[in-house]
Scaffold this motif. Sequence first.
Motif, mmCIF file in Angstrom:
data_model
loop_
_atom_site.group_PDB
_atom_site.id
_atom_site.type_symbol
_atom_site.label_atom_id
_atom_site.label_comp_id
_atom_site.label_asym_id
_atom_site.label_seq_id
_atom_site.Cartn_x
_atom_site.Cartn_y
_atom_site.Cartn_z
ATOM 1 N N GLN A 1 1.138 4.047 -11.383
ATOM 2 C CA GLN A 1 2.389 4.796 -11.166
ATOM 3 C C GLN A 1 3.605 3.876 -11.239
ATOM 4 O OE1 GLN A 1 1.482 6.551 -7.370
ATOM 5 N NE2 GLN A 1 0.409 8.288 -8.283
ATOM 6 N N TYR B 1 -5.893 -0.086 -9.927
ATOM 7 C CA TYR B 1 -5.331 0.755 -8.861
ATOM 8 C C TYR B 1 -4.369 1.806 -9.388
ATOM 9 C CZ TYR B 1 -7.368 -2.855 -6.025
ATOM 10 O OH TYR B 1 -8.257 -3.715 -5.469
ATOM 11 N N SER B 2 -4.525 3.039 -8.927
ATOM 12 C CA SER B 2 -3.655 4.130 -9.358
ATOM 13 C C SER B 2 -2.215 3.927 -8.889
ATOM 14 C CB SER B 2 -4.188 5.478 -8.866
ATOM 15 O OG SER B 2 -4.257 5.497 -7.458
ATOM 16 N N GLY B 3 -2.009 3.278 -7.757
ATOM 17 C CA GLY B 3 -0.654 2.988 -7.295
ATOM 18 C C GLY B 3 0.081 2.077 -8.258
ATOM 19 N N THR C 1 0.835 -1.195 0.000
ATOM 20 C CA THR C 1 0.000 0.000 0.000
ATOM 21 C C THR C 1 0.872 1.248 0.000
ATOM 22 O OG1 THR C 1 -0.143 0.033 2.409
ATOM 23 C CG2 THR C 1 -1.893 -1.118 1.232
ATOM 24 N N ALA C 2 0.329 2.289 -0.607
ATOM 25 C CA ALA C 2 0.972 3.599 -0.613
ATOM 26 C C ALA C 2 -0.098 4.644 -0.890
ATOM 27 C CB ALA C 2 2.058 3.669 -1.672
ATOM 28 N N HIS C 3 -0.245 5.588 -0.002
ATOM 29 C CA HIS C 3 -1.184 6.700 -0.195
ATOM 30 C C HIS C 3 -2.587 6.213 -0.551
ATOM 31 C CE1 HIS C 3 2.342 9.220 0.074
ATOM 32 N NE2 HIS C 3 2.890 8.547 -0.911
ATOM 33 N N PHE C 4 -3.114 5.282 0.209
ATOM 34 C CA PHE C 4 -4.482 4.780 0.074
ATOM 35 C C PHE C 4 -4.743 4.032 -1.231
ATOM 36 C CE2 PHE C 4 -4.590 8.610 2.733
ATOM 37 C CZ PHE C 4 -4.989 8.031 3.928
ATOM 38 N N THR C 5 -3.698 3.500 -1.846
ATOM 39 C CA THR C 5 -3.861 2.696 -3.047
ATOM 40 C C THR C 5 -2.904 1.508 -2.966
ATOM 41 O OG1 THR C 5 -3.940 2.716 -5.470
ATOM 42 C CG2 THR C 5 -2.213 4.051 -4.414
#
Length: 182
Positions: free
Chosen positions: A104, A99-101, A62-66
């Motif tokens: 990225q 997921y946006s994570g 997980t990172a920054h809610f994603t």
Amino acid sequence: CYLLDTQYRMHPSISSHPAKEFYANRLCDAPGLSTSRKPHACSLWDVDRPITFVEVAGEEQTAHFTFFNSAEVAAIVGAVRTLVAAGYKEEQVTVITFYSGQVQALRSALSNTATLVGTVDSFQGQENAVVLLSCVRSLKISKFLRDYRRLCVAFTRAQCGLVVFGNSACLRQNEWWGRWLD
């Protein structure tokens, strides 16, 4: 309400499960799609059935809610290389994820290529020759992976080949995924 009952986008082996699951077998393939959407030969699939699942043992993070999954990123980078070696242009390959994570992480890993990367939601209404779908989750299936609208988009964007990356034990927590994996 009218149903457009003939699809012209996907190789028949790609459309078969969505036709059954989302359209109650009322969606038919246009004639000739087996040849007009025939994929390049490569180690990712059988040329007559260009749809496959790649088991990834890596764990979600997980990172920054994603969420993101580094093991899936590495497997997808390898798949893009395989597809390019098989004759696809980088811009003929799209990677989508829920997921946006993961978007990225994939964009960073594929930054020196022309491969398209985005979320399932951002790719709605589009299509490409090959779609690589990154499921990310390895512990618990999420609402994104259970949402039939998103699943319909994710499984109906590929013209010639579809490769799904994920953790089958996690995905089998949902009946739809279990039927697809079987």
